[in-house]
Motif scaffolding. Structure first.
Motif, short mmCIF file in Angstrom:
data_model
loop_
_atom_site.label_atom_id
_atom_site.label_comp_id
_atom_site.label_asym_id
_atom_site.label_seq_id
_atom_site.Cartn_x
_atom_site.Cartn_y
_atom_site.Cartn_z
N VAL A 5 1.66 1.24 -6.79
CA VAL A 5 0.40 0.60 -7.21
C VAL A 5 -0.51 0.45 -5.99
O VAL A 5 -0.62 -0.63 -5.42
CB VAL A 5 0.67 -0.77 -7.87
N PRO A 6 -1.17 1.53 -5.60
CA PRO A 6 -2.09 1.40 -4.48
C PRO A 6 -3.32 0.58 -4.89
O PRO A 6 -3.75 0.63 -6.04
CB PRO A 6 -2.47 2.84 -4.15
N LEU A 7 -3.84 -0.17 -3.95
CA LEU A 7 -5.01 -1.01 -4.22
C LEU A 7 -6.28 -0.17 -4.18
O LEU A 7 -6.55 0.51 -3.20
CB LEU A 7 -5.11 -2.13 -3.18
N ASP A 8 -7.04 -0.24 -5.27
CA ASP A 8 -8.41 0.25 -5.28
C ASP A 8 -9.27 -1.00 -5.44
O ASP A 8 -9.42 -1.53 -6.54
CB ASP A 8 -8.63 1.22 -6.44
N ALA A 9 -9.80 -1.49 -4.33
CA ALA A 9 -10.54 -2.76 -4.36
C ALA A 9 -11.84 -2.66 -5.14
O ALA A 9 -12.41 -3.68 -5.50
CB ALA A 9 -10.81 -3.23 -2.93
N THR A 10 -12.29 -1.44 -5.43
CA THR A 10 -13.49 -1.30 -6.26
C THR A 10 -13.14 -1.39 -7.74
O THR A 10 -14.02 -1.42 -8.59
CB THR A 10 -14.21 0.04 -5.98
N ASP A 11 -11.84 -1.45 -8.06
CA ASP A 11 -11.38 -1.58 -9.44
C ASP A 11 -10.24 -2.59 -9.50
O ASP A 11 -9.09 -2.25 -9.78
CB ASP A 11 -10.92 -0.22 -9.98
N LEU A 12 -10.55 -3.84 -9.22
CA LEU A 12 -9.53 -4.90 -9.26
C LEU A 12 -8.91 -5.06 -10.64
O LEU A 12 -7.70 -5.30 -10.73
CB LEU A 12 -10.11 -6.22 -8.75
N PRO A 13 -9.69 -4.94 -11.74
CA PRO A 13 -9.04 -5.02 -13.06
C PRO A 13 -7.98 -3.94 -13.25
O PRO A 13 -6.88 -4.20 -13.75
CB PRO A 13 -10.20 -4.86 -14.04
N GLY A 14 -8.28 -2.71 -12.82
CA GLY A 14 -7.31 -1.62 -12.94
C GLY A 14 -6.09 -1.86 -12.08
O GLY A 14 -4.96 -1.56 -12.48
N TYR A 15 -6.31 -2.42 -10.89
CA TYR A 15 -5.20 -2.76 -10.00
C TYR A 15 -4.30 -3.81 -10.64
O TYR A 15 -3.07 -3.69 -10.63
CB TYR A 15 -5.75 -3.24 -8.66
N GLY A 34 7.33 -7.70 7.58
CA GLY A 34 7.39 -6.30 7.98
C GLY A 34 6.41 -5.42 7.25
O GLY A 34 6.47 -4.20 7.34
N MET A 35 5.49 -6.02 6.49
CA MET A 35 4.49 -5.23 5.76
C MET A 35 3.08 -5.64 6.18
O MET A 35 2.14 -5.58 5.40
CB MET A 35 4.71 -5.41 4.25
N ASP A 36 2.96 -6.04 7.43
CA ASP A 36 1.68 -6.54 7.93
C ASP A 36 0.58 -5.50 7.86
O ASP A 36 -0.56 -5.82 7.50
CB ASP A 36 1.83 -7.04 9.37
N GLU A 37 0.88 -4.26 8.19
CA GLU A 37 -0.15 -3.21 8.18
C GLU A 37 -0.63 -2.93 6.77
O GLU A 37 -1.82 -2.78 6.54
CB GLU A 37 0.37 -1.93 8.85
N GLN A 38 0.30 -2.88 5.79
CA GLN A 38 -0.11 -2.67 4.41
C GLN A 38 -1.02 -3.80 3.94
O GLN A 38 -2.03 -3.57 3.27
CB GLN A 38 1.11 -2.56 3.47
N HIS A 39 -0.65 -5.03 4.30
CA HIS A 39 -1.45 -6.18 3.90
C HIS A 39 -2.83 -6.14 4.58
O HIS A 39 -3.85 -6.39 3.93
CB HIS A 39 -0.72 -7.48 4.25
N ALA A 40 -2.87 -5.79 5.84
CA ALA A 40 -4.15 -5.70 6.56
C ALA A 40 -5.04 -4.63 5.93
O ALA A 40 -6.26 -4.84 5.81
CB ALA A 40 -3.90 -5.39 8.03
N ARG A 41 -4.48 -3.50 5.52
CA ARG A 41 -5.28 -2.45 4.85
C ARG A 41 -5.87 -2.97 3.55
O ARG A 41 -7.03 -2.69 3.23
CB ARG A 41 -4.41 -1.22 4.57
N LYS A 42 -5.09 -3.75 2.80
CA LYS A 42 -5.60 -4.30 1.55
C LYS A 42 -6.74 -5.28 1.82
O LYS A 42 -7.75 -5.27 1.12
CB LYS A 42 -4.48 -4.99 0.77
N LEU A 43 -6.57 -6.12 2.82
CA LEU A 43 -7.63 -7.08 3.16
C LEU A 43 -8.91 -6.34 3.56
O LEU A 43 -10.02 -6.74 3.15
CB LEU A 43 -7.18 -8.01 4.28
N ARG A 44 -8.78 -5.27 4.35
CA ARG A 44 -9.96 -4.48 4.74
C ARG A 44 -10.60 -3.85 3.51
O ARG A 44 -11.83 -3.79 3.40
CB ARG A 44 -9.58 -3.42 5.76
#
Length: 193
Positions: free
Chosen positions: A69-79, A113-123
């Motif tokens: 489930v990759p994050l598409d922040a332009t489609d939060l409902p789809g996410y 151990g998932m700091d980078e994934q979380h940082a990408r989502k925040l960006r």
């Protein structure tokens, strides 16, 4: 090498079922070993101890959700709907997360151990806010937390109604539609008056 990978996979599968059902404290290495058809010495050789095994199981499932489930922040409902569906097909993750929260980490980040994934989502959320897709009045971390929690409304960790894949498809469709609309309304940028 092939046998070692198969042994490790069987241990992770058996441990997933055991930890999801009984938690960290209630899980028994004897049952995990027996269900994996592996001796305890092999379990300890691969994972060190029961805590190390839980860490490996939790990381495996958390990474699978991130990959599925990759994050598409332009489609939060789809996410949110994709997270709902992922929890239907992988209910053990919500159970494992609940046990980890109860027995290990009562506050702070759950997945280590998932700091980078979380940082990408925040960006990604921050970029979507800047580009007018998401209400910029929310902190990106709060957006992620709220969308994730909304998506888990019907998960095995639900306070109200835990659902399964076996529920009628009409019920799933109704929940998906409600979830998507709630997320859309919650995070849509304000329109000019």
């Amino acid at each position: 090498m092939k046998d070692a990978q198969a042994t490790r996979r069987r241990l992770l599968e058996a441990a997933t079922a055991e930890f999801a059902a009984y938690g960290i404290a209630g899980a028994r290495v004897d049952r995990i070993s027996a269900n994996a058809k592996v001796n305890k010495a092999q379990l300890y050789a691969y994972f060190g101890d029961k805590d190390g095994l839980f860490d490996a199981v939790f990381k495996q499932h958390a990474e699978a959700i991130v990959d599925t489930v990759p994050l598409d922040a332009t489609d939060l409902p789809g996410y949110a709907v994709a997270l709902y569906d992922a929890c239907l097909t992988r209910p053990e993750l919500a159970r494992l997360a609940t046990w980890a929260r109860l027995e290990r980490l009562p506050r702070g980040p759950l997945a280590t151990g998932m700091d980078e994934q979380h940082a990408r989502k925040l960006r990604a959320v921050s970029d979507a806010q800047r580009d007018g897709h998401v209400d910029p009045s929310f902190d990106p971390a709060d957006v992620l937390a709220l969308v994730g929690t909304m998506a888990l409304t019907w998960s095995p960790a639900s306070l109200f109604d835990a659902v399964t894949e076996d529920d009628p498809e009409a019920d799933h469709a109704r929940r998906r539609a409600a979830l998507a609309e709630a997320v859309r309304r919650a995070f849509a940028p304000a329109t000019g008056a």
